[in-house]
Design a protein around this motif. Sequence first.
Motif, PDB file in Angstrom:
ATOM      1  N   ASN A   3      41.252  61.655  24.744  1.00 34.39           N
ATOM      2  CA  ASN A   3      41.464  60.985  23.461  1.00 34.39           C
ATOM      3  C   ASN A   3      42.875  61.209  22.936  1.00 34.39           C
ATOM      4  O   ASN A   3      43.444  60.331  22.291  1.00 34.39           O
ATOM      5  N   LYS A   4      43.443  62.370  23.201  1.00 26.48           N
ATOM      6  CA  LYS A   4      44.808  62.642  22.737  1.00 26.48           C
ATOM      7  C   LYS A   4      45.826  61.764  23.463  1.00 26.48           C
ATOM      8  O   LYS A   4      46.775  61.286  22.862  1.00 26.48           O
ATOM      9  N   ILE A   5      45.622  61.559  24.747  1.00 22.82           N
ATOM     10  CA  ILE A   5      46.538  60.704  25.511  1.00 22.82           C
ATOM     11  C   ILE A   5      46.441  59.272  24.996  1.00 22.82           C
ATOM     12  O   ILE A   5      47.471  58.607  24.790  1.00 22.82           O
ATOM     13  N   ILE A   6      45.229  58.794  24.771  1.00 24.21           N
ATOM     14  CA  ILE A   6      45.043  57.438  24.236  1.00 24.21           C
ATOM     15  C   ILE A   6      45.676  57.336  22.850  1.00 24.21           C
ATOM     16  O   ILE A   6      46.325  56.339  22.526  1.00 24.21           O
ATOM     17  N   GLY A   7      45.509  58.365  22.036  1.00 31.76           N
ATOM     18  CA  GLY A   7      46.106  58.366  20.700  1.00 31.76           C
ATOM     19  C   GLY A   7      47.615  58.298  20.731  1.00 31.76           C
ATOM     20  O   GLY A   7      48.238  57.555  19.971  1.00 31.76           O
ATOM     21  N   ILE A   8      48.222  59.068  21.617  1.00 25.81           N
ATOM     22  CA  ILE A   8      49.689  59.058  21.729  1.00 25.81           C
ATOM     23  C   ILE A   8      50.176  57.694  22.189  1.00 25.81           C
ATOM     24  O   ILE A   8      51.157  57.161  21.655  1.00 25.81           O
ATOM     25  N   VAL A   9      49.487  57.114  23.157  1.00 25.81           N
ATOM     26  CA  VAL A   9      49.879  55.789  23.654  1.00 25.81           C
ATOM     27  C   VAL A   9      49.753  54.755  22.543  1.00 25.81           C
ATOM     28  O   VAL A   9      50.635  53.899  22.370  1.00 25.81           O
ATOM     29  N   LEU A  10      48.676  54.818  21.762  1.00 22.66           N
ATOM     30  CA  LEU A  10      48.496  53.855  20.672  1.00 22.66           C
ATOM     31  C   LEU A  10      49.550  54.016  19.585  1.00 22.66           C
ATOM     32  O   LEU A  10      50.042  53.024  19.036  1.00 22.66           O
ATOM     33  N   VAL A  11      49.916  55.245  19.268  1.00 21.14           N
ATOM     34  CA  VAL A  11      50.951  55.465  18.244  1.00 21.14           C
ATOM     35  C   VAL A  11      52.294  54.911  18.717  1.00 21.14           C
ATOM     36  O   VAL A  11      52.995  54.213  17.967  1.00 21.14           O
ATOM     37  N   VAL A  12      52.650  55.197  19.959  1.00 15.34           N
ATOM     38  CA  VAL A  12      53.940  54.723  20.485  1.00 15.34           C
ATOM     39  C   VAL A  12      53.949  53.193  20.590  1.00 15.34           C
ATOM     40  O   VAL A  12      54.918  52.532  20.179  1.00 15.34           O
ATOM     41  N   ALA A  13      52.863  52.631  21.129  1.00 20.23           N
ATOM     42  CA  ALA A  13      52.797  51.169  21.257  1.00 20.23           C
ATOM     43  C   ALA A  13      52.759  50.498  19.887  1.00 20.23           C
ATOM     44  O   ALA A  13      53.385  49.450  19.689  1.00 20.23           O
ATOM     45  N   GLY A  14      52.069  51.085  18.934  1.00 16.46           N
ATOM     46  CA  GLY A  14      52.010  50.523  17.588  1.00 16.46           C
ATOM     47  C   GLY A  14      53.358  50.550  16.897  1.00 16.46           C
ATOM     48  O   GLY A  14      53.742  49.593  16.216  1.00 16.46           O
ATOM     49  N   GLY A  51      50.859  46.404  14.754  1.00 15.60           N
ATOM     50  CA  GLY A  51      51.475  47.709  14.992  1.00 15.60           C
ATOM     51  C   GLY A  51      50.952  48.766  14.038  1.00 15.60           C
ATOM     52  O   GLY A  51      50.676  49.896  14.448  1.00 15.60           O
ATOM     53  N   ALA A  52      50.785  48.399  12.786  1.00 16.90           N
ATOM     54  CA  ALA A  52      50.245  49.353  11.811  1.00 16.90           C
ATOM     55  C   ALA A  52      48.813  49.740  12.156  1.00 16.90           C
ATOM     56  O   ALA A  52      48.432  50.915  12.057  1.00 16.90           O
ATOM     57  N   ILE A  53      48.022  48.777  12.588  1.00 17.65           N
ATOM     58  CA  ILE A  53      46.636  49.071  12.974  1.00 17.65           C
ATOM     59  C   ILE A  53      46.606  49.989  14.196  1.00 17.65           C
ATOM     60  O   ILE A  53      45.827  50.947  14.243  1.00 17.65           O
ATOM     61  N   CYS A  54      47.453  49.715  15.183  1.00 16.73           N
ATOM     62  CA  CYS A  54      47.509  50.575  16.372  1.00 16.73           C
ATOM     63  C   CYS A  54      47.918  51.999  16.017  1.00 16.73           C
ATOM     64  O   CYS A  54      47.358  52.960  16.552  1.00 16.73           O
ATOM     65  N   VAL A  55      48.872  52.145  15.121  1.00 16.04           N
ATOM     66  CA  VAL A  55      49.300  53.487  14.714  1.00 16.04           C
ATOM     67  C   VAL A  55      48.160  54.214  14.007  1.00 16.04           C
ATOM     68  O   VAL A  55      47.898  55.395  14.278  1.00 16.04           O
ATOM     69  N   LEU A  56      47.454  53.525  13.122  1.00 20.00           N
ATOM     70  CA  LEU A  56      46.353  54.168  12.402  1.00 20.00           C
ATOM     71  C   LEU A  56      45.233  54.579  13.348  1.00 20.00           C
ATOM     72  O   LEU A  56      44.689  55.687  13.236  1.00 20.00           O
ATOM     73  N   VAL A  57      44.875  53.712  14.283  1.00 16.88           N
ATOM     74  CA  VAL A  57      43.832  54.057  15.255  1.00 16.88           C
ATOM     75  C   VAL A  57      44.305  55.216  16.136  1.00 16.88           C
ATOM     76  O   VAL A  57      43.536  56.132  16.439  1.00 16.88           O
ATOM     77  N   GLY A  58      45.549  55.199  16.534  1.00 15.03           N
ATOM     78  CA  GLY A  58      46.096  56.295  17.342  1.00 15.03           C
ATOM     79  C   GLY A  58      46.084  57.618  16.614  1.00 15.03           C
ATOM     80  O   GLY A  58      45.772  58.659  17.189  1.00 15.03           O
ATOM     81  N   LEU A  59      46.406  57.595  15.325  1.00  9.82           N
ATOM     82  CA  LEU A  59      46.382  58.831  14.547  1.00  9.82           C
ATOM     83  C   LEU A  59      44.972  59.381  14.388  1.00  9.82           C
ATOM     84  O   LEU A  59      44.781  60.595  14.382  1.00  9.82           O
ATOM     85  N   THR A  60      43.989  58.498  14.268  1.00 16.84           N
ATOM     86  CA  THR A  60      42.620  58.993  14.161  1.00 16.84           C
ATOM     87  C   THR A  60      42.145  59.584  15.490  1.00 16.84           C
ATOM     88  O   THR A  60      41.316  60.494  15.499  1.00 16.84           O
ATOM     89  N   ARG A  61      42.659  59.093  16.595  1.00 18.70           N
ATOM     90  CA  ARG A  61      42.293  59.639  17.914  1.00 18.70           C
ATOM     91  C   ARG A  61      42.937  61.004  18.142  1.00 18.70           C
ATOM     92  O   ARG A  61      42.437  61.799  18.916  1.00 18.70           O
ATOM     93  N   LEU A  62      44.065  61.271  17.489  1.00 18.48           N
ATOM     94  CA  LEU A  62      44.758  62.542  17.686  1.00 18.48           C
ATOM     95  C   LEU A  62      44.081  63.699  16.958  1.00 18.48           C
ATOM     96  O   LEU A  62      44.297  64.847  17.309  1.00 18.48           O
TER      97      LEU A  62
END
Length: 63
Positions: A3-14, A51-62
């Motif tokens: 989940n942390k790897i997915i979160g980091i990828v989502l934050v960077v992509a977002g 991008g904002a949605i991806c960052v928010l989802v990524g932060l919740t995964r972290l």
Amino acid sequence: MNNKIIGIVLVVAGAALAIWGYNIYDSASAQIGRALNGDTPIEAWAGMVGGAICVLVGLTRLK
């Protein structure tokens, strides 16, 4: 761990997607379009909001 790897990828992509959307919003052709008829390109809104949605989802995964 996964989940942390997915979160980091989502934050960077977002973040990249939001920056891309802002670049479209701030481009010369978009500024001319806003000045003439008030329209903002849909790609700009999609990039910034997506991008904002991806960052928010990524932060919740972290967490």
